[in-house]
Design a protein around this motif. Structure first.
Motif, PDB file in Angstrom:
ATOM      1  N   UNK A   1       0.805  -1.221  -0.043  1.00  0.00           N
ATOM      2  CA  UNK A   1      -0.026   0.088   0.092  1.00  0.00           C
ATOM      3  C   UNK A   1       0.885   1.304  -0.146  1.00  0.00           C
ATOM      4  N   UNK A   2       1.276   1.516  -1.120  1.00  0.00           N
ATOM      5  CA  UNK A   2       1.835   3.144  -1.168  1.00  0.00           C
ATOM      6  C   UNK A   2       1.026   4.159  -1.417  1.00  0.00           C
ATOM      7  N   UNK A   3       1.010   5.122  -0.867  1.00  0.00           N
ATOM      8  CA  UNK A   3      -0.054   6.211  -0.717  1.00  0.00           C
ATOM      9  C   UNK A   3       0.283   6.918  -1.982  1.00  0.00           C
ATOM     10  N   UNK A   4       1.560   7.298  -2.480  1.00  0.00           N
ATOM     11  CA  UNK A   4       1.987   8.354  -3.591  1.00  0.00           C
ATOM     12  C   UNK A   4       2.358   7.433  -4.760  1.00  0.00           C
ATOM     13  N   UNK A   5       2.320   6.024  -4.807  1.00  0.00           N
ATOM     14  CA  UNK A   5       2.630   5.253  -5.763  1.00  0.00           C
ATOM     15  C   UNK A   5       4.004   5.665  -6.409  1.00  0.00           C
ATOM     16  N   UNK A   6       5.095   6.102  -5.349  1.00  0.00           N
ATOM     17  CA  UNK A   6       6.376   6.345  -5.523  1.00  0.00           C
ATOM     18  C   UNK A   6       7.222   4.947  -5.332  1.00  0.00           C
ATOM     19  N   UNK A   7       8.285   4.504  -5.886  1.00  0.00           N
ATOM     20  CA  UNK A   7       9.205   3.504  -5.522  1.00  0.00           C
ATOM     21  C   UNK A   7      10.009   4.052  -4.316  1.00  0.00           C
TER      22      UNK A   7
ATOM     23  N   UNK B   1       8.274  17.686  -5.233  1.00  0.00           N
ATOM     24  CA  UNK B   1       7.047  18.354  -6.041  1.00  0.00           C
ATOM     25  C   UNK B   1       6.145  17.283  -6.716  1.00  0.00           C
ATOM     26  N   UNK B   2       6.537  16.244  -6.958  1.00  0.00           N
ATOM     27  CA  UNK B   2       5.785  15.151  -7.572  1.00  0.00           C
ATOM     28  C   UNK B   2       5.996  13.771  -7.147  1.00  0.00           C
ATOM     29  N   UNK B   3       5.300  12.853  -7.364  1.00  0.00           N
ATOM     30  CA  UNK B   3       5.084  11.612  -6.585  1.00  0.00           C
ATOM     31  C   UNK B   3       5.834  10.643  -7.492  1.00  0.00           C
ATOM     32  N   UNK B   4       5.636  10.392  -8.782  1.00  0.00           N
ATOM     33  CA  UNK B   4       6.013   9.409  -9.666  1.00  0.00           C
ATOM     34  C   UNK B   4       7.423   9.507  -9.847  1.00  0.00           C
TER      35      UNK B   4
ATOM     36  N   UNK C   1       1.449  15.106 -14.088  1.00  0.00           N
ATOM     37  CA  UNK C   1       2.679  14.175 -14.289  1.00  0.00           C
ATOM     38  C   UNK C   1       2.370  12.894 -15.391  1.00  0.00           C
ATOM     39  N   UNK C   2       3.317  12.766 -16.029  1.00  0.00           N
ATOM     40  CA  UNK C   2       2.988  11.613 -16.813  1.00  0.00           C
ATOM     41  C   UNK C   2       4.239  10.772 -16.924  1.00  0.00           C
ATOM     42  N   UNK C   3       4.235   9.424 -16.757  1.00  0.00           N
ATOM     43  CA  UNK C   3       5.307   8.551 -16.524  1.00  0.00           C
ATOM     44  C   UNK C   3       5.334   7.363 -17.793  1.00  0.00           C
ATOM     45  N   UNK C   4       6.033   7.292 -18.520  1.00  0.00           N
ATOM     46  CA  UNK C   4       6.163   6.105 -19.623  1.00  0.00           C
ATOM     47  C   UNK C   4       7.528   5.346 -19.504  1.00  0.00           C
ATOM     48  N   UNK C   5       7.026   4.174 -19.457  1.00  0.00           N
ATOM     49  CA  UNK C   5       8.357   2.921 -19.547  1.00  0.00           C
ATOM     50  C   UNK C   5       8.181   2.114 -20.552  1.00  0.00           C
ATOM     51  N   UNK C   6       9.175   1.538 -21.299  1.00  0.00           N
ATOM     52  CA  UNK C   6       9.286   0.362 -22.115  1.00  0.00           C
ATOM     53  C   UNK C   6      10.498  -0.246 -22.140  1.00  0.00           C
ATOM     54  N   UNK C   7      10.442  -1.479 -22.205  1.00  0.00           N
ATOM     55  CA  UNK C   7      11.491  -2.377 -22.306  1.00  0.00           C
ATOM     56  C   UNK C   7      11.229  -3.581 -23.405  1.00  0.00           C
TER      57      UNK C   7
END
Length: 302
Positions: free
Chosen positions: A8-14, A69-72, A223-229
Motif C-alpha cells: 500500500x503506497x500512498x503516493x505510488x512512488x518506488x 514536488x511530484x510523486x511518480x 505528471x506523466x510517466x512512460x516506461x518501455x522495455x
C-alpha cells in the motif's frame, strides 16, 4: 513482483519501498525536484540509485527525481520486476559507501498480460490546515496501465507502462499585507497597486500598518510517466535488453511549499515544468559455464 505491486503506497512512488529497509530515513539535505535517503546515519550522497544497473540519480547524486514536488519517480510500481536494496556487505562492483538501490524493470513473457487502474482521492474527510481560513478540497487521480507479451515467441518480448497523476492540492498562502489604515495614508498614485493586494485576515499585535493574509491557494500538478522495455534472446548464450523511461511533470499556480505569498495576487501563476529521461542497453553473454560478461551502457537526461 506481486509483493511490490500489492504494497500500500500512498503516493505510488518506488521511493517509499526503500523506507521499509533497516536504518533508512528520508534525507532533508536536498532541495528542488528530488529526494534522498540517509542509510546507517551516513551522508545522503553515500548511497547509489540505479535503474536496471545504471546510475539514475540527479546531478551525480543518488536523488530520486520528483521526490518533493511530484510523486511518480524512476518508473511505475507496476513496471518493477525487482527492488534490490542493500545497506551493507554488498559486492565491490557496486558503488556507494552506505548502500545502493537498484530498480529492475519488468520483462515480457510468452503470454500477453495487462492491467489498468485508476485510484481516486478527495478531501471530503480531510482536516483544515492550521493556516487556512477554511478546508480545501483535495482531488487526486492516479491512473494508467501496463501490458507485457511476446513480439516473437521465445525470442523477443516487450513491456510497456504508462502512469499519470492529476492532482488539485489546496495549500495555504501566507503573506504580510498593508492594513486599511495604512492604505489611507499613502500617495493616491499607489492606489492601483494596493487594489491588487487583499486586506489582512489577521492582525499583527503592535503593528497597525501590516497584517497577515492567509488563504488556501491551489497547486495543480500534472505528471506523466512512460516506461518501455524490449528483451531479446539472441542465442542460448546471449541476451540483450533495451529499457527507456520518460517522466514529465508540470506544476501550475501555487508551488507546494511554505508561504506561497505571490500566489495571493490575482492572475499570478507559477510554472514549473520538469522532465527526466533514462535509457539503458544491456548485453549478457556466457562464454562458458563459468566466465560471464554483463555489459551495460545508458544515458540519463534531466
Amino acid at each position: 513482483l506481486d509483493q511490490v505491486q500489492n504494497l500500500p503506497l500512498n503516493s505510488r512512488s518506488p521511493f517509499e519501498l526503500g523506507l521499509l529497509g533497516p536504518s533508512i530515513q528520508t534525507s532533508h539535505q536536498q532541495s528542488g525536484p528530488a529526494v534522498q535517503y540517509t542509510i546507517n546515519g551516513q551522508n545522503a550522497n553515500g548511497y547509489k540509485l540505479m535503474f536496471d544497473g545504471m546510475e539514475a540519480g540527479i546531478g551525480g547524486d543518488a536523488q530520486y527525481y520528483a521526490g518533493n514536488n511530484f510523486n511518480l519517480s524512476i518508473t511505475s510500481v507496476d513496471a518493477i520486476q525487482e527492488f534490490d536494496l542493500q545497506t551493507g556487505n554488498y559486492s565491490a562492483d557496486t558503488k556507494g559507501s552506505s548502500g545502493y538501490v537498484n530498480i529492475v524493470s519488468r520483462t515480457g513473457t510468452n503470454q500477453f498480460h495487462g492491467d489498468v487502474y485508476d485510484f481516486f482521492r478527495n478531501g471530503a474527510l480531510d482536516a483544515n490546515n492550521f493556516f487556512a481560513k477554511k478546508r480545501g478540497s483535495l482531488k487526486q487521480n492516479d491512473f494508467g496501465g501496463t501490458v507485457t507479451g511476446p513480439i516473437m515467441k521465445n525470442k523477443i518480448f516487450f513491456m510497456g507502462s504508462y502512469e499519470g497523476q492529476r492532482i488539485h492540492l489546496p495549500y495555504p498562502a501566507v503573506a504580510n499585507v498593508p492594513t486599511a489604515s495604512f492604505r489611507a495614508t499613502v500617495d493616491p498614485r499607489l492606489q492601483p497597486f494596493l487594489d491588487l493586494t487583499p486586506l489582512p485576515t489577521q492582525a499583527i499585535p503592535g503593528n497597525p500598518d501590516v497584517g497577515v493574509f492567509a488563504q488556501n491557494v491551489l497547486a495543480v500538478i500534472n505528471q506523466n510517466l512512460v516506461t518501455g522495455r524490449v528483451d531479446i534472446n539472441a542465442s542460448e548464450k546471449d541476451r540483450v535488453f533495451v529499457a527507456y523511461t520518460w517522466n514529465g511533470g508540470r506544476i501550475h499556480r501555487a508551488v507546494v511549499t511554505t508561504g506561497n505569498g505571490p500566489a495571493i495576487f490575482a492572475g499570478k501563476s507559477n510554472r514549473q515544468p520538469e522532465t527526466l529521461q533514462n535509457a539503458v542497453v544491456g548485453w549478457h553473454t556466457g562464454f562458458s559455464p563459468t566466465p560471464l560478461n554483463d555489459f551495460k551502457t545508458g544515458r540519463h537526461h534531466f
